[in-house]
Write a protein that holds these residues in place. Structure first.
Motif, mmCIF file in Angstrom:
data_model
loop_
_atom_site.group_PDB
_atom_site.id
_atom_site.type_symbol
_atom_site.label_atom_id
_atom_site.label_comp_id
_atom_site.label_asym_id
_atom_site.label_seq_id
_atom_site.Cartn_x
_atom_site.Cartn_y
_atom_site.Cartn_z
ATOM 1 N N ASP A 64 2.850 -10.669 -23.428
ATOM 2 C CA ASP A 64 2.261 -11.050 -24.710
ATOM 3 C C ASP A 64 1.131 -10.087 -25.072
ATOM 4 O OD1 ASP A 64 -0.068 -11.887 -23.349
ATOM 5 O OD2 ASP A 64 0.337 -14.024 -23.619
ATOM 6 N N ARG A 65 0.572 -10.271 -26.245
ATOM 7 C CA ARG A 65 -0.440 -9.355 -26.771
ATOM 8 C C ARG A 65 -1.666 -9.248 -25.853
ATOM 9 N NH1 ARG A 65 -1.739 -8.814 -32.794
ATOM 10 N NH2 ARG A 65 -0.512 -7.015 -32.360
ATOM 11 N N ASP A 66 -2.149 -10.370 -25.347
ATOM 12 C CA ASP A 66 -3.326 -10.327 -24.470
ATOM 13 C C ASP A 66 -3.027 -9.574 -23.184
ATOM 14 O OD1 ASP A 66 -5.025 -11.741 -26.204
ATOM 15 O OD2 ASP A 66 -4.279 -13.667 -25.463
ATOM 16 N N ALA A 67 -1.828 -9.743 -22.665
ATOM 17 C CA ALA A 67 -1.441 -9.023 -21.446
ATOM 18 C C ALA A 67 -1.388 -7.522 -21.708
ATOM 19 C CB ALA A 67 -0.094 -9.522 -20.940
ATOM 20 N N VAL A 68 -0.854 -7.129 -22.857
ATOM 21 C CA VAL A 68 -0.773 -5.704 -23.197
ATOM 22 C C VAL A 68 -2.172 -5.126 -23.391
ATOM 23 C CG1 VAL A 68 0.009 -4.052 -24.959
ATOM 24 C CG2 VAL A 68 1.567 -5.834 -24.126
ATOM 25 N N THR A 113 0.845 -1.192 0.000
ATOM 26 C CA THR A 113 0.000 0.000 0.000
ATOM 27 C C THR A 113 0.881 1.243 0.000
ATOM 28 O OG1 THR A 113 -0.167 -0.035 2.401
ATOM 29 C CG2 THR A 113 -1.931 -1.106 1.182
ATOM 30 N N ARG A 114 0.355 2.272 -0.614
ATOM 31 C CA ARG A 114 1.003 3.585 -0.650
ATOM 32 C C ARG A 114 -0.101 4.622 -0.546
ATOM 33 N NH1 ARG A 114 3.565 4.838 -6.054
ATOM 34 N NH2 ARG A 114 4.667 2.891 -5.657
ATOM 35 N N GLN A 115 -0.168 5.260 0.623
ATOM 36 C CA GLN A 115 -1.257 6.191 0.929
ATOM 37 C C GLN A 115 -2.585 5.485 0.715
ATOM 38 O OE1 GLN A 115 0.260 9.030 -1.715
ATOM 39 N NE2 GLN A 115 1.700 9.865 -0.259
ATOM 40 N N ARG A 116 -3.440 5.975 -0.152
ATOM 41 C CA ARG A 116 -4.749 5.345 -0.351
ATOM 42 C C ARG A 116 -4.752 4.328 -1.498
ATOM 43 N NH1 ARG A 116 -7.918 7.208 -4.562
ATOM 44 N NH2 ARG A 116 -7.059 8.957 -5.698
ATOM 45 N N PHE A 117 -3.594 4.068 -2.069
ATOM 46 C CA PHE A 117 -3.496 3.171 -3.221
ATOM 47 C C PHE A 117 -3.019 1.783 -2.826
ATOM 48 C CE2 PHE A 117 -2.976 7.402 -5.016
ATOM 49 C CZ PHE A 117 -3.873 7.363 -6.072
ATOM 50 N N THR A 118 -3.524 0.798 -3.530
ATOM 51 C CA THR A 118 -2.970 -0.550 -3.455
ATOM 52 C C THR A 118 -2.009 -0.676 -4.629
ATOM 53 O OG1 THR A 118 -5.012 -1.427 -2.516
ATOM 54 C CG2 THR A 118 -3.490 -3.012 -3.489
ATOM 55 N N VAL A 119 -0.783 -1.074 -4.337
ATOM 56 C CA VAL A 119 0.253 -1.189 -5.374
ATOM 57 C C VAL A 119 0.527 -2.671 -5.617
ATOM 58 C CG1 VAL A 119 2.617 -0.620 -6.037
ATOM 59 C CG2 VAL A 119 1.297 0.974 -4.616
ATOM 60 N N PHE A 120 0.412 -3.068 -6.881
ATOM 61 C CA PHE A 120 0.775 -4.412 -7.289
ATOM 62 C C PHE A 120 2.063 -4.295 -8.096
ATOM 63 C CE2 PHE A 120 -3.767 -4.772 -6.601
ATOM 64 C CZ PHE A 120 -3.882 -5.978 -5.937
ATOM 65 N N THR A 121 3.118 -4.917 -7.588
ATOM 66 C CA THR A 121 4.395 -4.924 -8.293
ATOM 67 C C THR A 121 4.490 -6.252 -9.033
ATOM 68 O OG1 THR A 121 5.381 -3.547 -6.580
ATOM 69 C CG2 THR A 121 6.892 -4.724 -8.036
ATOM 70 N N LEU A 122 4.619 -6.155 -10.340
ATOM 71 C CA LEU A 122 4.683 -7.349 -11.180
ATOM 72 C C LEU A 122 6.114 -7.545 -11.663
ATOM 73 C CD1 LEU A 122 1.498 -6.777 -13.385
ATOM 74 C CD2 LEU A 122 1.672 -7.878 -11.153
ATOM 75 N N SER A 123 6.553 -8.784 -11.689
ATOM 76 C CA SER A 123 7.879 -9.068 -12.219
ATOM 77 C C SER A 123 7.853 -10.411 -12.941
ATOM 78 C CB SER A 123 8.943 -9.051 -11.123
ATOM 79 O OG SER A 123 8.541 -9.750 -9.999
ATOM 80 N N GLY A 124 8.649 -10.478 -13.990
ATOM 81 C CA GLY A 124 8.734 -11.700 -14.777
ATOM 82 C C GLY A 124 8.016 -11.573 -16.102
ATOM 83 N N ARG A 125 7.384 -12.668 -16.492
ATOM 84 C CA ARG A 125 6.715 -12.760 -17.785
ATOM 85 C C ARG A 125 5.205 -12.672 -17.587
ATOM 86 N NH1 ARG A 125 8.259 -16.553 -22.569
ATOM 87 N NH2 ARG A 125 6.408 -16.343 -23.842
ATOM 88 N N MET A 126 4.572 -11.742 -18.277
ATOM 89 C CA MET A 126 3.133 -11.536 -18.161
ATOM 90 C C MET A 126 2.446 -12.074 -19.407
ATOM 91 S SD MET A 126 1.241 -7.988 -17.291
ATOM 92 C CE MET A 126 -0.505 -7.962 -16.988
ATOM 93 N N GLU A 127 1.555 -13.059 -19.190
ATOM 94 C CA GLU A 127 0.871 -13.708 -20.304
ATOM 95 C C GLU A 127 -0.634 -13.728 -20.069
ATOM 96 O OE1 GLU A 127 2.870 -17.504 -20.072
ATOM 97 O OE2 GLU A 127 4.174 -16.911 -21.737
ATOM 98 N N ALA A 128 -1.355 -14.083 -21.108
ATOM 99 C CA ALA A 128 -2.820 -14.146 -21.045
ATOM 100 C C ALA A 128 -3.295 -15.039 -19.905
ATOM 101 C CB ALA A 128 -3.374 -14.649 -22.376
ATOM 102 N N ALA A 129 -2.567 -16.080 -19.594
ATOM 103 C CA ALA A 129 -2.975 -17.019 -18.544
ATOM 104 C C ALA A 129 -3.091 -16.343 -17.177
ATOM 105 C CB ALA A 129 -1.988 -18.179 -18.475
ATOM 106 N N GLN A 130 -2.341 -15.267 -16.943
ATOM 107 C CA GLN A 130 -2.398 -14.582 -15.653
ATOM 108 C C GLN A 130 -3.495 -13.529 -15.576
ATOM 109 O OE1 GLN A 130 1.036 -14.463 -17.069
ATOM 110 N NE2 GLN A 130 1.607 -16.321 -15.990
ATOM 111 N N VAL A 131 -4.066 -13.137 -16.690
ATOM 112 C CA VAL A 131 -5.060 -12.062 -16.711
ATOM 113 C C VAL A 131 -6.249 -12.358 -15.795
ATOM 114 C CG1 VAL A 131 -6.704 -10.816 -18.176
ATOM 115 C CG2 VAL A 131 -4.325 -11.097 -18.915
ATOM 116 N N PRO A 132 -6.850 -13.564 -15.820
ATOM 117 C CA PRO A 132 -7.983 -13.816 -14.913
ATOM 118 C C PRO A 132 -7.593 -13.676 -13.433
ATOM 119 C CG PRO A 132 -7.919 -15.467 -16.638
ATOM 120 C CD PRO A 132 -6.647 -14.680 -16.748
ATOM 121 N N GLU A 133 -6.414 -14.138 -13.073
ATOM 122 C CA GLU A 133 -5.956 -14.017 -11.686
ATOM 123 C C GLU A 133 -5.799 -12.552 -11.295
ATOM 124 O OE1 GLU A 133 -2.127 -15.186 -8.873
ATOM 125 O OE2 GLU A 133 -2.211 -15.915 -10.927
ATOM 126 N N LEU A 134 -5.243 -11.755 -12.203
ATOM 127 C CA LEU A 134 -5.071 -10.331 -11.925
ATOM 128 C C LEU A 134 -6.423 -9.646 -11.772
ATOM 129 C CD1 LEU A 134 -2.103 -9.557 -14.314
ATOM 130 C CD2 LEU A 134 -2.046 -9.534 -11.821
#
Length: 85
Positions: A52-56, A9-30
């Protein structure tokens, strides 16, 4: 390489720090992690090495819905801008 997700958290925001490879398979979890109000979320993409394209497309939609993308890699930013046009 997989996607690592860290929440903080940062003030009133929730911060999600992502690292590694982002693919369509992770989109539902996010989507599940984010809930429905994107305006109080910051995505820190500093350590995203590959997306990948779906992640973008997902990131583009997040930003359009009010989420802030921080430390977005140049190639991801250019791709988001290209997809928008």
């Amino acid at each position: 390489m997989t996607l690592r997700i860290e929440r903080s958290t940062r003030q009133r925001f929730t911060v999600f720090t992502l690292s590694g490879r982002m693919e369509a398979a992770q989109v539902p979890e996010l989507k599940e992690l984010f809930g429905c109000d994107y305006r109080d979320i910051i995505l820190d993409l500093r350590d995203v090495r590959l997306a990948d394209r779906d992640a973008v497309r997902f990131l583009r939609g997040c930003e359009a819905n009010g989420m802030k993308l921080e430390n977005c890699p140049a190639y991801v930013r250019e791709w988001i801008d290209t997809e928008t046009n």
